[in-house]
Design a protein around this motif. Structure first.
Motif, short mmCIF file in Angstrom:
data_model
loop_
_atom_site.label_atom_id
_atom_site.label_comp_id
_atom_site.label_asym_id
_atom_site.label_seq_id
_atom_site.Cartn_x
_atom_site.Cartn_y
_atom_site.Cartn_z
N GLU A 109 0.84 -1.19 0.00
CA GLU A 109 0.00 0.00 0.00
C GLU A 109 0.88 1.24 0.00
N LEU A 110 0.37 2.32 -0.60
CA LEU A 110 1.11 3.57 -0.63
C LEU A 110 1.34 4.10 0.78
N ALA A 111 2.52 4.70 0.97
CA ALA A 111 2.81 5.31 2.26
C ALA A 111 2.02 6.62 2.40
N GLY A 112 1.83 7.06 3.63
CA GLY A 112 1.15 8.34 3.84
C GLY A 112 -0.29 8.23 4.26
N GLY A 113 -0.78 7.02 4.49
CA GLY A 113 -2.15 6.86 4.96
C GLY A 113 -3.17 6.90 3.84
N ARG A 114 -4.45 6.69 4.22
CA ARG A 114 -5.54 6.67 3.26
C ARG A 114 -5.84 8.09 2.75
N ARG A 115 -6.40 8.16 1.53
CA ARG A 115 -6.69 9.43 0.88
C ARG A 115 -8.10 9.45 0.35
N THR A 116 -8.54 10.63 -0.09
CA THR A 116 -9.81 10.73 -0.80
C THR A 116 -9.60 10.21 -2.23
N THR A 117 -10.69 10.07 -2.97
CA THR A 117 -10.59 9.64 -4.37
C THR A 117 -9.73 10.60 -5.17
N TRP A 118 -9.95 11.89 -4.99
CA TRP A 118 -9.14 12.90 -5.67
C TRP A 118 -7.68 12.81 -5.21
N GLY A 119 -7.48 12.52 -3.94
CA GLY A 119 -6.12 12.39 -3.42
C GLY A 119 -5.37 11.25 -4.08
N TYR A 120 -6.06 10.13 -4.33
CA TYR A 120 -5.41 9.01 -5.01
C TYR A 120 -5.11 9.36 -6.47
N ALA A 121 -6.03 10.06 -7.12
CA ALA A 121 -5.79 10.47 -8.50
C ALA A 121 -4.58 11.40 -8.59
N ARG A 122 -4.51 12.33 -7.66
CA ARG A 122 -3.38 13.26 -7.64
C ARG A 122 -2.08 12.54 -7.36
N ARG A 123 -2.14 11.55 -6.43
CA ARG A 123 -0.94 10.79 -6.11
C ARG A 123 -0.46 9.98 -7.31
N GLY A 124 -1.40 9.42 -8.08
CA GLY A 124 -1.03 8.67 -9.27
C GLY A 124 -0.33 9.54 -10.28
N TYR A 125 -0.82 10.77 -10.43
CA TYR A 125 -0.18 11.70 -11.37
C TYR A 125 1.24 12.03 -10.91
N ILE A 126 1.40 12.26 -9.62
CA ILE A 126 2.72 12.59 -9.08
C ILE A 126 3.69 11.43 -9.25
N ILE A 127 3.21 10.20 -8.99
CA ILE A 127 4.06 9.02 -9.15
C ILE A 127 4.58 8.92 -10.58
N GLN A 128 3.69 9.15 -11.54
CA GLN A 128 4.09 9.03 -12.94
C GLN A 128 5.03 10.15 -13.36
N MET A 129 4.76 11.36 -12.91
CA MET A 129 5.56 12.50 -13.34
C MET A 129 6.93 12.55 -12.66
N THR A 130 7.07 11.92 -11.52
CA THR A 130 8.35 11.93 -10.81
C THR A 130 9.16 10.66 -11.03
N ASN A 131 8.69 9.81 -11.94
CA ASN A 131 9.44 8.60 -12.28
C ASN A 131 10.70 9.00 -13.06
N PRO A 132 11.88 8.79 -12.51
CA PRO A 132 13.10 9.27 -13.17
C PRO A 132 13.38 8.62 -14.52
N LYS A 133 12.77 7.46 -14.78
CA LYS A 133 13.02 6.77 -16.04
C LYS A 133 12.00 7.12 -17.12
N ALA A 134 10.97 7.88 -16.75
CA ALA A 134 9.89 8.15 -17.69
C ALA A 134 10.37 8.91 -18.93
N ALA A 135 11.20 9.93 -18.72
CA ALA A 135 11.68 10.72 -19.86
C ALA A 135 12.46 9.86 -20.84
N LEU A 136 13.32 8.99 -20.33
CA LEU A 136 14.10 8.11 -21.20
C LEU A 136 13.19 7.16 -21.97
N ALA A 137 12.22 6.61 -21.27
CA ALA A 137 11.30 5.66 -21.91
C ALA A 137 10.50 6.34 -23.02
N TRP A 138 10.04 7.55 -22.77
CA TRP A 138 9.21 8.23 -23.76
C TRP A 138 10.01 8.66 -24.97
#
Length: 219
Positions: A109-138
């Motif tokens: 489970e994600l660290a930081g405790g439970r979130r609202t639905t919007w909180g999980y959506a925002r967290r998913g966006y942050i996870i993807q955008m802060t992935n250090p390998k994403a730029a290379l892959a794209w």
């Protein structure tokens, strides 16, 4: 009107590379699976949509950046393809190494405790955008279908297509892997899946390194 056929093969190869890439559980996929299992499907679906939106952002940024670069320096396609090809070969190596390993996937489970639905959506966006390998892959994914003389719609087709695929695949992960049983089934098939991934990455990397035309046509 520009002919469509010379660019279709490259576009679909970009789609294939993207599908293969998300078939291998990375931080984003593991977060979606872990949230669906530990919290609930709704939260997993929200996280999945956040990840997919991050995918769209990365695809747009990369497509715009590469298109602008190639419009100014057409010869840069050689450097981009060499870079992308080497990165794909590196992914092939990692996939084969993972296939040879007995280590199973870790789903938490994600660290930081439970979130609202919007909180999980925002967290998913942050996870993807802060992935250090994403730029290379794209860079590798989009360079498979982009050429110096490619019209704007080619980059648009790659961006929109990969976004749709990202939404569908990540939502499937959230729905299907919401039970421990499916995670175990995936674990049993992991080595075969990773071996398949390695084969495709190796093929795509080799094609990028040996493609001299810039477009996947039938010359």
């Amino acid at each position: 009107m520009d002919s469509i056929s010379p660019y279709v093969a490259g576009i679909f190869l970009s789609y294939g590379a993207f599908l293969i890439a998300i078939a291998s559980p990375g931080p984003n996929v593991l977060a979606v699976i872990g949230t669906s299992m530990a919290v609930n499907r709704q939260s997993g679906l929200a996280l999945a949509m956040g990840v997919a939106t991050g995918t769209l952002t990365w695809a747009m940024l990369t497509a715009v950046g590469l298109s602008a670069l190639l419009a100014t320096y057409a010869s840069a396609i050689l450097i981009i393809k060499v870079f992308g090809g080497l990165y794909l070969l590196w992914l092939a190596y990692k996939s084969f190494r993972s296939a040879a390993s007995a280590h199973d996937i870790d789903v938490n489970e994600l660290a930081g405790g439970r979130r609202t639905t919007w909180g999980y959506a925002r967290r998913g966006y942050i996870i993807q955008m802060t992935n250090p390998k994403a730029a290379l892959a794209w860079i590798a994914i989009i360079s498979l279908g982009l050429a110096p003389d490619a019209p704007l719609w080619v980059a648009g087709a790659i961006v929109i297509g990969t976004f749709i695929l990202s939404v569908v695949i990540h939502l499937i992960y959230a729905l299907v892997f919401s039970t421990p049983t499916m995670v175990r089934i995936y674990g049993h098939a992991r080595r075969v899946i990773q071996g398949t991934l390695g084969t495709f990455f190796g093929f795509a990397g080799f094609r990028l390194l040996t493609d001299r035309g810039g477009v996947w046509d039938a010359r």
